[in-house]
Design a protein around this motif. Structure first.
Motif, short mmCIF file in Angstrom:
data_model
loop_
_atom_site.label_atom_id
_atom_site.label_comp_id
_atom_site.label_asym_id
_atom_site.label_seq_id
_atom_site.Cartn_x
_atom_site.Cartn_y
_atom_site.Cartn_z
N LEU A 189 4.80 36.53 -4.53
CA LEU A 189 3.81 37.79 -4.72
C LEU A 189 4.59 38.90 -4.63
N ILE A 204 -1.31 32.97 -8.26
CA ILE A 204 -0.15 33.70 -6.46
C ILE A 204 -0.54 34.16 -5.98
N ALA A 205 -1.28 34.91 -6.51
CA ALA A 205 -1.80 35.92 -5.18
C ALA A 205 -2.66 35.39 -4.40
N SER A 237 -4.21 36.05 -11.43
CA SER A 237 -2.39 35.39 -10.84
C SER A 237 -3.79 34.74 -10.05
N SER A 290 -3.52 31.95 -4.13
CA SER A 290 -3.22 31.64 -2.96
C SER A 290 -3.14 31.83 -1.63
N LEU A 291 -1.90 33.01 -2.16
CA LEU A 291 -1.93 33.54 -0.65
C LEU A 291 -3.03 33.97 -0.40
N ARG A 348 2.58 31.74 -13.39
CA ARG A 348 3.50 32.88 -12.95
C ARG A 348 4.95 32.42 -13.16
#
Lengths: 330, 330
Positions: free
Chosen positions: B55, A51-52, A49, A54-55, B116
């Motif tokens: 997220l 997103i994950a 992911s 990137s976090l 996503r």
DNA sequence: CTGTTAGCGCGTTCAG
DNA sequence: CTGAACGCGCTAACAG
């Protein structure tokens, strides 16, 4: 539900971490476990992911592109150049139209910050320095197109409009044109001011007086160029040439001349700027300044990526346009 | 470092959750604490991280737009319509060029999945059904432009090319054109097949025999249209009209005729499709089928958002093009 | 009306 | 070479 790194780890009988290492090629991993992990990833169709990721990493591999209006034919080629380079390097592009609206430009820049883009490309900004500066400063990396912003640390790629205007005016003067109007585009565009200084500079260098009334601002579109031309010719019937901020305005000027019965180029010569596809296909074909749009986009993207990776050799690039002589101003 | 929700909470003397509630207008909060939290947010210049939010919520407020090539004048207006609607609803747009390359189209669709995105708009896909289907199915929501994909659950917005072709051919027949060639665009485009069935249908309805050799495929660009026209006219000198997949090809046809000395429309009538800006400005001006490009983009975006919010009233929209008669085929 | 406790999916310390 | 624990910044249950 999406398959996660945990699923892969469990299935492969290893820890989360091992899977992560395989994905990112970090640290040493025994070929055996690597293979088996890869097999499980393949079998489960696992995809990390973004997103994950990137976090955790604080990088999004995403950049934002601000243009005044993608449906203005000048920008799509720039965007294409930008996107091609970014794609090759694994980056994605947020396309944002600012619609020549300062508030929207501000809002977009903030929103891109919220989205944690790794950098922004701001093209054709209409914001004054003091409003643009904090917005740019808030971004990690930025490159401006056709504009500078002292003290911002942003890169800058410009097509030398001053030089382009000078070339255009000198060409017209060499063809015995003496009363040259200037349709200057949006007054809020820094680029417009560059054109203007080239226009003025070339005329002064040739010892001609500048008549401010020969300069008219108008939005960079065909209809506006048409109207402005009529206005200009109504006030100054003696005008024998018009230099335009861009090709759309110039085509509008062509139309205006046709409508009011001025022959181009016999009565009035018209010079455009950008050399969009349209320029060579109208009648008479447009004399204009050719800008390597795709290359500008590609170079801009490369500069931004270099800035992001802190390996930029230069943060300023100035490209000269090339005069293309066609029938509208032979 | 960026200021986080924790900073705000600490500074305001409340819990994380309270701050979150204020931001999202969720649950009841006493006006007093709301005000004070808001004040702190303002003072610290706090802005929530979209990444972290995504997220947690599993929504990104981002959608992907795939187009063959943004520098083809047909797409920018579509993109503009899409982006305007998305912007209004707080969504951002990933612009992706597929460059008429199937692998790139696949790769893009996967990458957007990794990012996503909440949905995708796939315009002018060149992928066969069986390859496109799994890629679309992997996305939560999708709308296809100018294409259907049975069994995918994706929405579809189409300009009725079959109807457009029929209108064009009927117009030509009514003007006594009898040998009508067809420059059909990319063979991998479903849209091209729609044109073709309209072309064939109209001719058959008028009791004319279809000559397969009058149909030639070519990439949707000016140069290709020019070449294809020369080839077509070389093989079939008796052709008295050409119907084209898009305006760029048609303008190429115009050029070809000029180069080889065929008069338009006297010897050969030319009909384009799309009504891009260029169409009305070339000489002779192009007879073409007008497509409300901005509206198509806007409607597509609206449909996608409705799909995402599960309140779509319809997932299919067919728009008829409108014949615009100009000088190239009066 | 508000605070506490868990995750979301991954990368990055550290130990082993 | 591998694993366990923690944190990225935020929202979603639950309590209270």
């Amino acid at each position: 539900m999406k398959v996660t790194i945990a699923d892969v780890a469990r299935e492969a009988g290893v820890s989360l971490q091992t899977v992560s290492r395989v994905i990112n090629n970090k640290g040493e991993i025994s070929p055996a476990t690597r293979e088996s992990v890869l097999a499980v990833i393949e079998r489960l169709g696992y995809r990390p992911s973004s997103i994950a990721r990137s976090l955790a990493t604080n990088r999004t591999h995403t950049i934002g592109l601000l243009v005044p209006d993608i449906s203005n034919p000048f920008w799509p080629e720039i965007a294409r150049g930008v996107e091609d380079v970014l794609w090759q390097q694994g980056y994605n592009l947020f396309l944002c139209n600012t619609t020549e609206t300062p508030q929207r430009e501000e809002a977009v820049l903030q929103l891109l910050e919220d989205k944690r883009v790794d950098g922004v490309i701001v093209a054709g900004s209409r914001l004054p320095d003091e409003r643009l500066l904090p917005l740019i400063a808030a971004h990690q990396s930025a490159v401006l197109v056709n504009r500078t912003l002292p003290g911002s640390g942003a890169g800058s790629v410009r097509i030398d409009a001053q030089d382009g205007a000078r070339q255009a005016i000198n060409h017209l003067l060499s063809r015995q044109r003496r009363r040259i109007g200037f349709l200057a585009g949006p007054p809020t565009s820094q680029n417009s001011r560059s054109h203007q200084s080239g226009y003025i500079g070339a005329l002064e260098a040739a010892d001609y007086l500048i008549e401010p009334a020969l300069i008219l601002h108008c939005p960079p579109y065909l209809e506006d160029g048409c109207q402005a031309t009529k206005a200009l010719l109504a006030i100054h019937p003696a005008i024998d040439a018009i230099y335009c901020y861009n090709d759309l305005i110039a085509v509008g000027a062509l139309q205006a001349c046709a409508e009011i019965g001025r022959r181009v180029p016999d009565d009035v010569a018209i010079v455009g700027y950008d050399d969009i596809l349209l320029a060579s296909l109208v009648t008479p074909a447009l004399t204009t300044l050719r800008v390597a749009k795709y290359d500008v986009g590609a170079a801009t993207a490369r500069m931004l990526l270099d800035l992001i990776n802190e390996q930029a050799e230069q943060n300023e690039l100035i490209i000269k346009p090339e005069l293309v002589v066609r029938a509208s101003a032979p």
